[in-house]
Design a protein around this motif. Structure first.
Motif, PDB file in Angstrom:
ATOM      1  N   UNK A 266      66.547  51.626  27.578  1.00 37.28           N
ATOM      2  CA  UNK A 266      66.364  52.710  28.577  1.00 37.28           C
ATOM      3  C   UNK A 266      65.585  53.818  27.978  1.00 37.28           C
ATOM      4  N   UNK A 267      64.736  54.605  28.657  1.00 34.96           N
ATOM      5  CA  UNK A 267      63.700  55.349  28.089  1.00 34.96           C
ATOM      6  C   UNK A 267      64.297  56.660  27.343  1.00 34.96           C
ATOM      7  N   UNK A 268      63.732  57.054  26.474  1.00 32.03           N
ATOM      8  CA  UNK A 268      64.228  58.500  25.899  1.00 32.03           C
ATOM      9  C   UNK A 268      64.447  59.555  26.781  1.00 32.03           C
ATOM     10  N   UNK A 269      63.236  59.727  27.727  1.00 29.46           N
ATOM     11  CA  UNK A 269      63.489  60.780  28.821  1.00 29.46           C
ATOM     12  C   UNK A 269      64.939  60.473  29.558  1.00 29.46           C
ATOM     13  N   UNK A 270      65.057  59.242  29.882  1.00 30.94           N
ATOM     14  CA  UNK A 270      66.133  58.898  30.750  1.00 30.94           C
ATOM     15  C   UNK A 270      67.318  59.041  30.137  1.00 30.94           C
ATOM     16  N   UNK A 271      67.285  58.770  28.869  1.00 27.40           N
ATOM     17  CA  UNK A 271      68.695  58.951  28.003  1.00 27.40           C
ATOM     18  C   UNK A 271      68.938  60.337  27.863  1.00 27.40           C
ATOM     19  N   UNK A 272      68.074  61.114  27.654  1.00 33.61           N
ATOM     20  CA  UNK A 272      68.399  62.591  27.592  1.00 33.61           C
ATOM     21  C   UNK A 272      68.807  63.340  28.895  1.00 33.61           C
ATOM     22  N   UNK A 273      68.214  62.612  29.900  1.00 32.76           N
ATOM     23  CA  UNK A 273      68.747  63.161  31.163  1.00 32.76           C
ATOM     24  C   UNK A 273      70.386  62.567  31.398  1.00 32.76           C
ATOM     25  N   UNK A 274      70.662  61.367  31.033  1.00 30.51           N
ATOM     26  CA  UNK A 274      72.035  61.136  31.046  1.00 30.51           C
ATOM     27  C   UNK A 274      72.878  61.829  30.306  1.00 30.51           C
ATOM     28  N   UNK A 275      72.375  62.220  29.035  1.00 32.14           N
ATOM     29  CA  UNK A 275      73.397  62.889  28.087  1.00 32.14           C
ATOM     30  C   UNK A 275      73.436  64.397  28.774  1.00 32.14           C
ATOM     31  N   UNK A 276      72.436  65.178  29.327  1.00 32.61           N
ATOM     32  CA  UNK A 276      72.559  66.427  29.674  1.00 32.61           C
ATOM     33  C   UNK A 276      73.305  66.391  31.043  1.00 32.61           C
ATOM     34  N   UNK A 277      73.163  65.370  31.977  1.00 33.88           N
ATOM     35  CA  UNK A 277      73.905  65.639  33.329  1.00 33.88           C
ATOM     36  C   UNK A 277      75.305  65.106  33.196  1.00 33.88           C
ATOM     37  N   UNK A 278      75.548  64.177  32.707  1.00 36.01           N
ATOM     38  CA  UNK A 278      77.016  63.517  32.590  1.00 36.01           C
ATOM     39  C   UNK A 278      77.211  62.923  31.372  1.00 36.01           C
ATOM     40  N   UNK A 279      78.892  63.057  31.269  1.00 35.42           N
ATOM     41  CA  UNK A 279      79.271  62.320  29.980  1.00 35.42           C
ATOM     42  C   UNK A 279      80.293  61.133  30.563  1.00 35.42           C
ATOM     43  N   UNK A 280      80.032  60.879  31.817  1.00 33.55           N
ATOM     44  CA  UNK A 280      80.837  59.719  32.094  1.00 33.55           C
ATOM     45  C   UNK A 280      79.963  58.290  32.193  1.00 33.55           C
ATOM     46  N   UNK A 281      80.565  57.087  32.383  1.00 32.75           N
ATOM     47  CA  UNK A 281      80.061  55.814  32.115  1.00 32.75           C
ATOM     48  C   UNK A 281      79.857  55.358  33.489  1.00 32.75           C
ATOM     49  N   UNK A 282      78.706  54.546  33.990  1.00 35.95           N
ATOM     50  CA  UNK A 282      78.429  53.816  35.178  1.00 35.95           C
ATOM     51  C   UNK A 282      78.639  52.685  34.760  1.00 35.95           C
ATOM     52  N   UNK A 283      79.521  52.071  35.712  1.00 34.58           N
ATOM     53  CA  UNK A 283      80.204  50.534  35.501  1.00 34.58           C
ATOM     54  C   UNK A 283      79.551  49.772  36.574  1.00 34.58           C
ATOM     55  N   UNK A 284      78.697  48.396  36.139  1.00 38.48           N
ATOM     56  CA  UNK A 284      78.492  47.579  36.911  1.00 38.48           C
ATOM     57  C   UNK A 284      79.315  46.301  36.713  1.00 38.48           C
ATOM     58  N   UNK A 285      80.062  45.801  37.741  1.00 33.83           N
ATOM     59  CA  UNK A 285      80.779  44.540  37.702  1.00 33.83           C
ATOM     60  C   UNK A 285      79.855  43.649  38.509  1.00 33.83           C
ATOM     61  N   UNK A 286      79.518  42.284  38.115  1.00 36.89           N
ATOM     62  CA  UNK A 286      78.903  41.047  38.710  1.00 36.89           C
ATOM     63  C   UNK A 286      80.010  40.172  38.729  1.00 36.89           C
ATOM     64  N   UNK A 287      80.459  39.536  39.981  1.00 35.15           N
ATOM     65  CA  UNK A 287      81.842  38.685  40.148  1.00 35.15           C
ATOM     66  C   UNK A 287      81.120  37.507  40.637  1.00 35.15           C
ATOM     67  N   UNK A 288      80.983  36.374  39.663  1.00 36.08           N
ATOM     68  CA  UNK A 288      80.713  35.109  40.286  1.00 36.08           C
ATOM     69  C   UNK A 288      81.810  34.429  41.088  1.00 36.08           C
ATOM     70  N   UNK A 289      81.741  33.772  42.130  1.00 30.95           N
ATOM     71  CA  UNK A 289      82.922  33.237  42.921  1.00 30.95           C
ATOM     72  C   UNK A 289      82.661  31.648  42.870  1.00 30.95           C
ATOM     73  N   UNK A 290      83.682  30.910  42.476  1.00 31.99           N
ATOM     74  CA  UNK A 290      83.659  29.711  42.647  1.00 31.99           C
ATOM     75  C   UNK A 290      84.850  29.084  43.517  1.00 31.99           C
ATOM     76  N   UNK A 291      84.946  28.396  44.703  1.00 30.55           N
ATOM     77  CA  UNK A 291      85.663  27.882  45.527  1.00 30.55           C
ATOM     78  C   UNK A 291      86.365  26.619  45.187  1.00 30.55           C
TER      79      UNK A 291
END
Length: 291
Positions: A266-291
């Motif tokens: 993550x770029x330094x500028x984007x990291x600074x944006x994240x720290x200044x704007x929010x202290x929360x975590x964005x969570x991605x879940x990728x679910x692979x389905x097998x039948x």
């Protein structure tokens, strides 16, 4: 609307490799740096790879820890590597680590990064043992977990844990689905045992978003399960994002702004944006389905 970010290069349907990627901001050597912890597990291997960004663009240094079951001697040890001339010591103790189906432990472990006799990043819950073993000072600046991504495999149910606010360590997230059979396809998403989203007629609503309240905290949930319904089983994954809502007077972090990749910084500028704007975590879940 599509929220799929593409196939993770570390994930293969042939090896069913579960991965968890956590990205932190840590103050190391006078700079805020992105530290990435990649937990990986398949039938043959279990490992942790820690990468620390350099202040130079597109440079990073990494330290790999092998956690194979037959290498018990390696579950408590340390390694040393350098970033921009700084010595970073990595100490870990995973001998008693407890797991809940994820390659990332859920309790009774620690992984600590030490720089200039200061704990700059601490992962895990065995805090006292870290300071006793390393004789280091507590970190002066709080680290921030701002991004987490997990690949899970299953048939109808997908369970994981994620930190969605500062007050709680983890919430249990369960995605239940029924996409084959005589009944109409449907899906439910529960957090800590409470069903917050129930989608019927999933064949028409395979993409969508909804904001739910978790401990009075609004969480935006986005989903895209097109692959479950219209592609061959195991060829791709269902995608979910759990994103704490931002204050209305601040610019929201859209899904297009989160250009995540398990091997990219993550770029330094984007990291600074994240720290200044929010202290929360964005969570991605990728679910692979097998039948």
């Amino acid at each position: 609307m599509s929220i799929s970010q593409g196939e993770d290069p570390h994930t293969s349907t042939k090896t069913a490799q579960c991965t968890v990627t956590c990205m932190y901001q840590a103050h190391i050597g006078g700079h805020w740096r992105t530290v990435t912890a990649l937990w990986t597990k398949n039938m043959m291997n279990h490992s942790l790879n820690i990468c620390v960004d350099s202040i130079k663009p597109n440079h990073r240094q990494n330290c790999k820890i092998d956690l194979k079951p037959w290498q018990f001697w390696g579950k408590k040890s340390y390694k040393t590597f350098e970033v921009d001339g700084l010595q970073i010591d990595v100490y870990w103790d995973l001998r008693s680590a407890k797991f809940s189906g994820s390659p990332e432990p859920c309790s009774d472990f620690y992984v600590a990064l030490i720089c200039d006799e200061e704990v700059v990043l601490l992962i895990g819950d065995m805090t006292k043992k870290v300071y006793k073993r390393t004789k280091s000072q507590p970190r002066l600046a709080d680290t921030l977990l701002f991004f987490k991504k997990e690949h899970v495999f299953g048939k109808k149910s997908f369970t994981t844990r994620a930190k969605l606010d500062k007050r709680r360590e983890d919430y249990e997230i369960v995605v239940e689905s029924s996409t084959f059979g005589v009944k109409e396809p449907e899906m439910s998403i529960s957090i800590d045992g409470i069903v917050l989203i129930h989608v019927k007629n999933l064949q028409w609503k395979f993409r969508g978003n909804e904001t739910v309240l978790v401990n009075k905290q609004p969480i935006e949930v986005l989903w895209d399960v097109h692959a479950w319904l219209f592609l061959n089983p195991g060829s791709s994954h269902g995608s979910f994002i759990f994103k704490p809502d931002q204050p209305k007077d601040k610019e929201n972090t859209s899904q297009d702004e989160i250009k995540e990749n398990g091997n990219s910084s993550v770029s330094k500028d984007h990291s600074t944006y994240i720290r200044s704007e929010t202290s929360q975590c964005c969570f991605f879940l990728y679910a692979w389905k097998f039948e």
